[in-house]
Scaffold this motif. Structure first.
Motif, PDB file in Angstrom:
ATOM      1  N   ASN A 106      55.456 -45.249 -36.527  1.00 58.74           N
ATOM      2  CA  ASN A 106      55.691 -46.187 -37.633  1.00 58.74           C
ATOM      3  C   ASN A 106      56.321 -47.491 -37.176  1.00 58.74           C
ATOM      4  O   ASN A 106      56.749 -48.292 -38.011  1.00 58.74           O
ATOM      5  CB  ASN A 106      56.592 -45.536 -38.690  1.00 58.74           C
ATOM      6  N   PHE A 107      56.397 -47.708 -35.869  1.00 57.12           N
ATOM      7  CA  PHE A 107      57.053 -48.903 -35.332  1.00 57.12           C
ATOM      8  C   PHE A 107      56.038 -49.789 -34.610  1.00 57.12           C
ATOM      9  O   PHE A 107      55.170 -49.297 -33.886  1.00 57.12           O
ATOM     10  CB  PHE A 107      58.161 -48.490 -34.362  1.00 57.12           C
ATOM     11  N   TYR A 159      58.703 -51.835 -39.105  1.00 54.13           N
ATOM     12  CA  TYR A 159      58.963 -50.392 -39.176  1.00 54.13           C
ATOM     13  C   TYR A 159      58.694 -49.908 -40.599  1.00 54.13           C
ATOM     14  O   TYR A 159      59.078 -50.571 -41.578  1.00 54.13           O
ATOM     15  CB  TYR A 159      60.415 -50.078 -38.802  1.00 54.13           C
ATOM     16  N   GLN A 160      58.020 -48.774 -40.701  1.00 50.31           N
ATOM     17  CA  GLN A 160      57.723 -48.173 -42.002  1.00 50.31           C
ATOM     18  C   GLN A 160      58.305 -46.781 -42.070  1.00 50.31           C
ATOM     19  O   GLN A 160      58.087 -45.960 -41.173  1.00 50.31           O
ATOM     20  CB  GLN A 160      56.219 -48.124 -42.237  1.00 50.31           C
ATOM     21  N   TYR A 161      59.036 -46.502 -43.163  1.00 50.31           N
ATOM     22  CA  TYR A 161      59.676 -45.201 -43.344  1.00 50.31           C
ATOM     23  C   TYR A 161      59.013 -44.448 -44.503  1.00 50.31           C
ATOM     24  O   TYR A 161      59.094 -44.869 -45.661  1.00 50.31           O
ATOM     25  CB  TYR A 161      61.172 -45.377 -43.622  1.00 50.31           C
ATOM     26  N   LYS A 162      58.291 -43.366 -44.177  1.00 52.49           N
ATOM     27  CA  LYS A 162      57.682 -42.471 -45.162  1.00 52.49           C
ATOM     28  C   LYS A 162      56.832 -43.184 -46.207  1.00 52.49           C
ATOM     29  O   LYS A 162      56.789 -42.782 -47.378  1.00 52.49           O
ATOM     30  CB  LYS A 162      58.772 -41.646 -45.861  1.00 52.49           C
ATOM     31  N   ASP A 163      56.171 -44.258 -45.815  1.00 54.27           N
ATOM     32  CA  ASP A 163      55.269 -44.979 -46.703  1.00 54.27           C
ATOM     33  C   ASP A 163      55.974 -45.529 -47.934  1.00 54.27           C
ATOM     34  O   ASP A 163      55.330 -45.905 -48.923  1.00 54.27           O
ATOM     35  CB  ASP A 163      54.103 -44.079 -47.132  1.00 54.27           C
ATOM     36  N   ARG A 164      57.310 -45.606 -47.899  1.00 55.58           N
ATOM     37  CA  ARG A 164      58.072 -46.080 -49.049  1.00 55.58           C
ATOM     38  C   ARG A 164      58.892 -47.330 -48.758  1.00 55.58           C
ATOM     39  O   ARG A 164      59.096 -48.167 -49.622  1.00 55.58           O
ATOM     40  CB  ARG A 164      59.011 -44.971 -49.550  1.00 55.58           C
ATOM     41  N   VAL A 165      59.391 -47.419 -47.532  1.00 54.54           N
ATOM     42  CA  VAL A 165      60.245 -48.549 -47.158  1.00 54.54           C
ATOM     43  C   VAL A 165      59.672 -49.219 -45.922  1.00 54.54           C
ATOM     44  O   VAL A 165      59.317 -48.543 -44.951  1.00 54.54           O
ATOM     45  CB  VAL A 165      61.695 -48.091 -46.886  1.00 54.54           C
ATOM     46  N   GLN A 166      59.560 -50.540 -45.955  1.00 52.68           N
ATOM     47  CA  GLN A 166      59.079 -51.313 -44.821  1.00 52.68           C
ATOM     48  C   GLN A 166      60.117 -52.359 -44.439  1.00 52.68           C
ATOM     49  O   GLN A 166      60.705 -53.012 -45.309  1.00 52.68           O
ATOM     50  CB  GLN A 166      57.759 -52.012 -45.155  1.00 52.68           C
ATOM     51  N   TRP A 167      60.340 -52.491 -43.132  1.00 51.75           N
ATOM     52  CA  TRP A 167      61.264 -53.509 -42.617  1.00 51.75           C
ATOM     53  C   TRP A 167      60.531 -54.354 -41.589  1.00 51.75           C
ATOM     54  O   TRP A 167      59.825 -53.832 -40.718  1.00 51.75           O
ATOM     55  CB  TRP A 167      62.471 -52.846 -41.954  1.00 51.75           C
ATOM     56  N   SER A 168      60.667 -55.666 -41.708  1.00 57.05           N
ATOM     57  CA  SER A 168      60.076 -56.562 -40.715  1.00 57.05           C
ATOM     58  C   SER A 168      61.116 -57.583 -40.285  1.00 57.05           C
ATOM     59  O   SER A 168      61.968 -58.012 -41.076  1.00 57.05           O
ATOM     60  CB  SER A 168      58.838 -57.272 -41.271  1.00 57.05           C
ATOM     61  N   SER A 169      61.059 -57.955 -39.010  1.00 56.41           N
ATOM     62  CA  SER A 169      61.997 -58.927 -38.448  1.00 56.41           C
ATOM     63  C   SER A 169      61.260 -59.800 -37.446  1.00 56.41           C
ATOM     64  O   SER A 169      60.433 -59.299 -36.676  1.00 56.41           O
ATOM     65  CB  SER A 169      63.163 -58.207 -37.765  1.00 56.41           C
ATOM     66  N   VAL A 170      61.548 -61.091 -37.460  1.00 58.82           N
ATOM     67  CA  VAL A 170      60.914 -61.998 -36.498  1.00 58.82           C
ATOM     68  C   VAL A 170      61.920 -63.074 -36.099  1.00 58.82           C
ATOM     69  O   VAL A 170      62.716 -63.542 -36.916  1.00 58.82           O
ATOM     70  CB  VAL A 170      59.634 -62.627 -37.078  1.00 58.82           C
ATOM     71  N   THR A 171      61.888 -63.434 -34.827  1.00 59.03           N
ATOM     72  CA  THR A 171      62.700 -64.529 -34.294  1.00 59.03           C
ATOM     73  C   THR A 171      61.763 -65.542 -33.643  1.00 59.03           C
ATOM     74  O   THR A 171      60.937 -65.176 -32.804  1.00 59.03           O
ATOM     75  CB  THR A 171      63.704 -64.013 -33.254  1.00 59.03           C
ATOM     76  N   LEU A 214      63.034 -56.535 -46.232  1.00 63.08           N
ATOM     77  CA  LEU A 214      62.909 -55.138 -46.630  1.00 63.08           C
ATOM     78  C   LEU A 214      62.004 -55.073 -47.848  1.00 63.08           C
ATOM     79  O   LEU A 214      62.146 -55.872 -48.783  1.00 63.08           O
ATOM     80  CB  LEU A 214      64.267 -54.542 -46.981  1.00 63.08           C
ATOM     81  N   ALA A 215      61.053 -54.130 -47.839  1.00 63.04           N
ATOM     82  CA  ALA A 215      60.159 -53.936 -48.976  1.00 63.04           C
ATOM     83  C   ALA A 215      60.232 -52.483 -49.412  1.00 63.04           C
ATOM     84  O   ALA A 215      60.064 -51.572 -48.584  1.00 63.04           O
ATOM     85  CB  ALA A 215      58.723 -54.309 -48.604  1.00 63.04           C
ATOM     86  N   PHE A 216      60.501 -52.249 -50.707  1.00 62.97           N
ATOM     87  CA  PHE A 216      60.605 -50.915 -51.271  1.00 62.97           C
ATOM     88  C   PHE A 216      59.410 -50.691 -52.197  1.00 62.97           C
ATOM     89  O   PHE A 216      59.277 -51.373 -53.213  1.00 62.97           O
ATOM     90  CB  PHE A 216      61.912 -50.760 -52.043  1.00 62.97           C
ATOM     91  N   LYS A 217      58.551 -49.772 -51.842  1.00 59.75           N
ATOM     92  CA  LYS A 217      57.323 -49.540 -52.586  1.00 59.75           C
ATOM     93  C   LYS A 217      57.623 -48.952 -53.961  1.00 59.75           C
ATOM     94  O   LYS A 217      58.339 -47.958 -54.089  1.00 59.75           O
ATOM     95  CB  LYS A 217      56.405 -48.607 -51.794  1.00 59.75           C
ATOM     96  N   LEU A 218      57.053 -49.559 -55.007  1.00 60.71           N
ATOM     97  CA  LEU A 218      57.246 -49.103 -56.378  1.00 60.71           C
ATOM     98  C   LEU A 218      56.027 -48.377 -56.928  1.00 60.71           C
ATOM     99  O   LEU A 218      56.122 -47.672 -57.928  1.00 60.71           O
ATOM    100  CB  LEU A 218      57.577 -50.294 -57.288  1.00 60.71           C
TER     101      LEU A 218
END
Length: 254
Positions: free
Chosen positions: A143-144, A179-191, A211-215
């Motif tokens: 998921n990374f 990074y995606q956690y259990k198809d519910r939470v997504q985190w992205s970071s860029v520099t 951070l994105a929380f799937k609804l």
């Protein structure tokens, strides 16, 4: 300005956003997520209205359209951010971005892009960018995902208040993680790091996280934070080197 008048303006400008032209633009949060569909549509919306000494309206829309086939990928991105108060005209910033990506191997891509920007609060009347370079996939296991890119970029920059025009070559380097956690939470970071090639004291740096929380199947709640530093901003009064922004919003994806 009453609330009804403000809401009418919001509706009017939200309908016009796609036709309008931010210091360093982040497209990483909007593009390379795992999706095998040939077509992808994504829209991130945020809207705030609040009152302290006066009423303030803030609206942002980030739109992505992606087409991919075999080893080719086309991306069209458009963004509009504006805010206005009872006593001032609205302040607008935004960009239109087109990118072509050719997959060379499992780990390497080649990218070409063109971009048009405008940022009234930072006194950027017009910024036209052209760039090309490689993108490397360092890790895409589980998921990374971890990428880095190093592009040569030509910049045609027109300052709003002074009318000064710049023609510069810059390096646009970035590292991005997803990074995606259990198809519910997504985190992205860029520099991003963007120095001028003939004067390395003129550089820009940007840290951006979301951070994105799937609804549901097509909806998500997003929280975004961005910190930008420009060593040499436009030559106008009261333009800071350091800017930051925190947003909450909704994402629509098909």
């Amino acid at each position: 300005m009453n609330t009804l008048s403000i809401l009418r303006k919001v509706l009017f400008f939200s309908l016009l956003w796609a036709s309008l032209p931010a210091q360093i633009v982040n497209i990483e949060q909007l593009r390379f997520q795992r999706d095998s569909s040939r077509w992808l549509f994504q829209d991130d919306l945020s809207f705030n209205i609040f009152r302290n000494t006066q009423q303030v309206v803030d609206f942002e829309n980030n739109f992505l359209l992606r087409y991919q086939r075999a080893s080719h990928r086309l991306l069209l991105l458009n963004s509009l951010h504006f805010n206005f108060t009872e006593n001032t005209d609205f302040a607008q910033s935004g960009f239109l971005h087109f990118r072509y990506v050719k997959q060379l191997s499992e780990r390497w891509d080649w990218e070409l892009f063109s971009q048009l920007q405008s940022d009234r609060p930072l006194q950027i009347e017009r910024r036209i960018l052209y760039g090309l370079g490689p993108r490397l996939s360092i890790d895409q296991k589980g998921n990374f995902q971890f990428f880095t890119g190093h592009l040569f970029m030509y910049e045609d920059d027109l300052e709003r208040e002074t009318g000064i025009q710049h023609f510069d070559w810059r390096l646009s380097s970035y590292v991005s993680m997803f990074y995606q956690y259990k198809d519910r939470v997504q985190w992205s970071s860029v520099t991003y790091y963007q120095p001028r090639l003939d004067d390395w004291s003129d550089w820009r740096l940007s840290f951006q996280n979301q951070l994105a929380f799937k609804l549901g199947a097509h909806w998500a709640f997003t929280v975004s934070a961005q910190l930008n530093y420009d060593a040499e901003p436009v030559q106008a009064a009261d333009i800071p080197n350091l800017t930051y922004k925190i947003d909450n919003g909704l994402r629509i994806r098909f």
